[in-house]
Design a protein around this motif. Structure first.
Motif, mmCIF file in Angstrom:
data_model
loop_
_atom_site.group_PDB
_atom_site.id
_atom_site.type_symbol
_atom_site.label_atom_id
_atom_site.label_comp_id
_atom_site.label_asym_id
_atom_site.label_seq_id
_atom_site.Cartn_x
_atom_site.Cartn_y
_atom_site.Cartn_z
ATOM 1 N N ASP A 89 0.839 -1.201 0.000
ATOM 2 C CA ASP A 89 0.000 0.000 0.000
ATOM 3 C C ASP A 89 0.875 1.252 0.000
ATOM 4 O OD1 ASP A 89 -2.562 -1.111 -0.071
ATOM 5 O OD2 ASP A 89 -2.643 -1.329 2.109
ATOM 6 N N LYS A 90 1.907 1.252 0.825
ATOM 7 C CA LYS A 90 2.767 2.428 0.966
ATOM 8 C C LYS A 90 3.456 2.792 -0.347
ATOM 9 C CE LYS A 90 6.381 4.364 3.837
ATOM 10 N NZ LYS A 90 7.244 4.210 4.982
ATOM 11 N N VAL A 91 3.832 1.790 -1.135
ATOM 12 C CA VAL A 91 4.515 2.057 -2.414
ATOM 13 C C VAL A 91 3.528 2.127 -3.572
ATOM 14 C CG1 VAL A 91 6.722 1.134 -1.627
ATOM 15 C CG2 VAL A 91 5.131 -0.364 -2.863
ATOM 16 N N ARG A 92 2.254 2.252 -3.249
ATOM 17 C CA ARG A 92 1.155 2.412 -4.215
ATOM 18 C C ARG A 92 1.019 1.235 -5.178
ATOM 19 N NH1 ARG A 92 1.041 8.522 -6.142
ATOM 20 N NH2 ARG A 92 3.275 8.455 -6.068
ATOM 21 N N LEU A 93 1.252 0.045 -4.658
ATOM 22 C CA LEU A 93 1.055 -1.168 -5.438
ATOM 23 C C LEU A 93 0.178 -2.154 -4.673
ATOM 24 C CD1 LEU A 93 4.668 -1.498 -6.883
ATOM 25 C CD2 LEU A 93 2.602 -0.819 -8.113
ATOM 26 N N GLY A 94 -0.744 -1.598 -3.901
ATOM 27 C CA GLY A 94 -1.648 -2.409 -3.089
ATOM 28 C C GLY A 94 -2.532 -3.342 -3.892
ATOM 29 N N GLN A 95 -2.688 -3.071 -5.184
ATOM 30 C CA GLN A 95 -3.523 -3.943 -6.013
ATOM 31 C C GLN A 95 -2.936 -5.355 -6.123
ATOM 32 O OE1 GLN A 95 -1.749 -1.283 -7.129
ATOM 33 N NE2 GLN A 95 -1.341 -1.409 -9.320
ATOM 34 N N TYR A 96 -1.687 -5.529 -5.694
ATOM 35 C CA TYR A 96 -1.041 -6.838 -5.787
ATOM 36 C C TYR A 96 -1.070 -7.619 -4.471
ATOM 37 C CZ TYR A 96 0.610 -5.237 -10.293
ATOM 38 O OH TYR A 96 0.676 -4.777 -11.578
ATOM 39 N N LYS A 97 -1.746 -7.108 -3.461
ATOM 40 C CA LYS A 97 -1.762 -7.791 -2.167
ATOM 41 C C LYS A 97 -2.273 -9.228 -2.283
ATOM 42 C CE LYS A 97 -3.784 -4.441 0.253
ATOM 43 N NZ LYS A 97 -4.251 -3.635 1.396
ATOM 44 N N ASP A 98 -3.346 -9.438 -3.035
ATOM 45 C CA ASP A 98 -3.887 -10.790 -3.167
ATOM 46 C C ASP A 98 -2.906 -11.735 -3.852
ATOM 47 O OD1 ASP A 98 -6.223 -10.121 -1.862
ATOM 48 O OD2 ASP A 98 -7.358 -9.773 -3.713
ATOM 49 N N LEU A 99 -2.176 -11.220 -4.843
ATOM 50 C CA LEU A 99 -1.171 -12.054 -5.515
ATOM 51 C C LEU A 99 -0.051 -12.443 -4.553
ATOM 52 C CD1 LEU A 99 -0.802 -10.342 -9.023
ATOM 53 C CD2 LEU A 99 -1.968 -12.474 -8.474
ATOM 54 N N PHE A 100 0.441 -11.481 -3.783
ATOM 55 C CA PHE A 100 1.501 -11.779 -2.829
ATOM 56 C C PHE A 100 1.012 -12.764 -1.762
ATOM 57 C CE2 PHE A 100 3.789 -8.438 -4.844
ATOM 58 C CZ PHE A 100 5.126 -8.636 -4.530
ATOM 59 N N LYS A 101 -0.211 -12.543 -1.273
ATOM 60 C CA LYS A 101 -0.771 -13.463 -0.274
ATOM 61 C C LYS A 101 -0.895 -14.868 -0.840
ATOM 62 C CE LYS A 101 -4.608 -11.865 1.513
ATOM 63 N NZ LYS A 101 -5.712 -11.067 2.070
ATOM 64 N N SER A 102 -1.347 -14.987 -2.086
ATOM 65 C CA SER A 102 -1.528 -16.318 -2.679
ATOM 66 C C SER A 102 -0.199 -17.035 -2.890
ATOM 67 C CB SER A 102 -2.293 -16.219 -4.006
ATOM 68 O OG SER A 102 -1.470 -15.673 -5.018
ATOM 69 N N GLU A 103 0.896 -16.273 -2.926
ATOM 70 C CA GLU A 103 2.232 -16.860 -3.087
ATOM 71 C C GLU A 103 2.932 -17.051 -1.737
ATOM 72 O OE1 GLU A 103 3.842 -17.881 -5.933
ATOM 73 O OE2 GLU A 103 1.988 -17.506 -7.044
ATOM 74 N N GLY A 104 2.242 -16.704 -0.640
ATOM 75 C CA GLY A 104 2.801 -16.916 0.689
ATOM 76 C C GLY A 104 3.612 -15.763 1.245
ATOM 77 N N TYR A 105 3.503 -14.577 0.664
ATOM 78 C CA TYR A 105 4.216 -13.395 1.162
ATOM 79 C C TYR A 105 3.209 -12.463 1.811
ATOM 80 C CZ TYR A 105 7.902 -14.849 -2.089
ATOM 81 O OH TYR A 105 8.868 -15.546 -2.762
ATOM 82 N N CYS A 106 3.047 -12.570 3.117
ATOM 83 C CA CYS A 106 2.112 -11.649 3.757
ATOM 84 C C CYS A 106 2.503 -11.271 5.182
ATOM 85 C CB CYS A 106 0.685 -12.191 3.698
ATOM 86 S SG CYS A 106 0.495 -13.869 4.235
ATOM 87 N N THR A 107 3.168 -12.128 5.898
ATOM 88 C CA THR A 107 3.465 -11.826 7.294
ATOM 89 C C THR A 107 4.810 -11.133 7.433
ATOM 90 O OG1 THR A 107 4.637 -13.897 7.738
ATOM 91 C CG2 THR A 107 2.223 -13.924 7.956
ATOM 92 N N ASP A 108 5.085 -10.678 8.653
ATOM 93 C CA ASP A 108 6.371 -10.038 8.901
ATOM 94 C C ASP A 108 7.522 -11.026 8.742
ATOM 95 O OD1 ASP A 108 5.461 -11.358 11.148
ATOM 96 O OD2 ASP A 108 6.170 -9.858 12.570
ATOM 97 N N GLU A 109 7.253 -12.325 8.942
ATOM 98 C CA GLU A 109 8.303 -13.329 8.762
ATOM 99 C C GLU A 109 8.669 -13.524 7.288
ATOM 100 O OE1 GLU A 109 5.831 -15.915 10.671
ATOM 101 O OE2 GLU A 109 6.308 -15.047 12.606
ATOM 102 N N ASP A 110 7.768 -13.163 6.392
ATOM 103 C CA ASP A 110 8.009 -13.326 4.953
ATOM 104 C C ASP A 110 8.799 -12.168 4.349
ATOM 105 O OD1 ASP A 110 6.421 -15.668 4.943
ATOM 106 O OD2 ASP A 110 4.612 -14.435 4.796
ATOM 107 N N VAL A 111 8.970 -11.112 5.118
ATOM 108 C CA VAL A 111 9.607 -9.912 4.605
ATOM 109 C C VAL A 111 11.026 -10.187 4.126
ATOM 110 C CG1 VAL A 111 10.473 -7.630 5.232
ATOM 111 C CG2 VAL A 111 8.179 -8.312 5.887
ATOM 112 N N GLU A 112 11.785 -10.939 4.877
ATOM 113 C CA GLU A 112 13.170 -11.227 4.486
ATOM 114 C C GLU A 112 13.237 -11.919 3.140
ATOM 115 O OE1 GLU A 112 16.319 -10.473 5.614
ATOM 116 O OE2 GLU A 112 15.152 -9.061 6.806
ATOM 117 N N ASN A 113 12.242 -12.733 2.829
ATOM 118 C CA ASN A 113 12.233 -13.449 1.553
ATOM 119 C C ASN A 113 12.047 -12.507 0.363
ATOM 120 O OD1 ASN A 113 12.501 -15.879 2.919
ATOM 121 N ND2 ASN A 113 10.294 -16.149 3.078
#
Length: 141
Positions: A89-113
């Motif tokens: 959201d901060k970088v104005r690409l919030g429209q991709y949240k569902d794609l990132f979530k579906s690939e397993g990138y959503c929690t603070d633990e996934d940030v390093e990846n």
């Protein structure tokens, strides 16, 4: 087979006005199609990006290159976030949240990846618009 939906985009008023001011509004669809819908996305364009989005007339290529250089380069200080979805959201690409979530990138633990993602990885997630790929790669360096 999972179909990944590419979000619909519309040029911001700032981009529409900028294209008109520099007499390049005939290329509005090119910018929109590739995700260059915000001036800060356009500010990081190189000549290779201008050509890749289908600007094939040399005079317009040179004009756009000159005008892009006049824009302020976006602030990249946001870096990699604590929370992937909030950062999108901060970088104005919030429209991709569902794609990132579906690939397993959503929690603070996934940030390093995120730091290790390549262009190919982002394409496989479903990020296909050139501007968005470039923005994400710049911000994840």
């Amino acid at each position: 087979i999972v179909t990944k939906l590419v979000p619909e985009l519309k040029l911001s008023k700032d981009v529409e006005d900028w294209l008109k001011r520099i007499e390049c509004e005939i290329y509005a669809n090119n910018f929109e199609r590739e995700g260059y819908t915000e001036l800060d996305f356009i500010a990081s364009m190189k000549m290779s990006d201008i050509v890749a989005i289908g600007i094939d007339k040399r005079g317009f290529q040179l004009k756009l290159e000159k005008e892009v250089k006049k824009l302020n380069t976006p602030e990249l200080a946001c870096g990699v976030p604590r929370d992937v979805l909030t950062w999108l959201d901060k970088v104005r690409l919030g429209q991709y949240k569902d794609l990132f979530k579906s690939e397993g990138y959503c929690t603070d633990e996934d940030v390093e990846n995120l730091k290790g993602l390549s262009r190919a990885d982002l394409l496989s997630i479903g990020i296909t618009r050139r501007a968005h790929l470039n923005q994400l790669l710049m911000r994840l360096r």
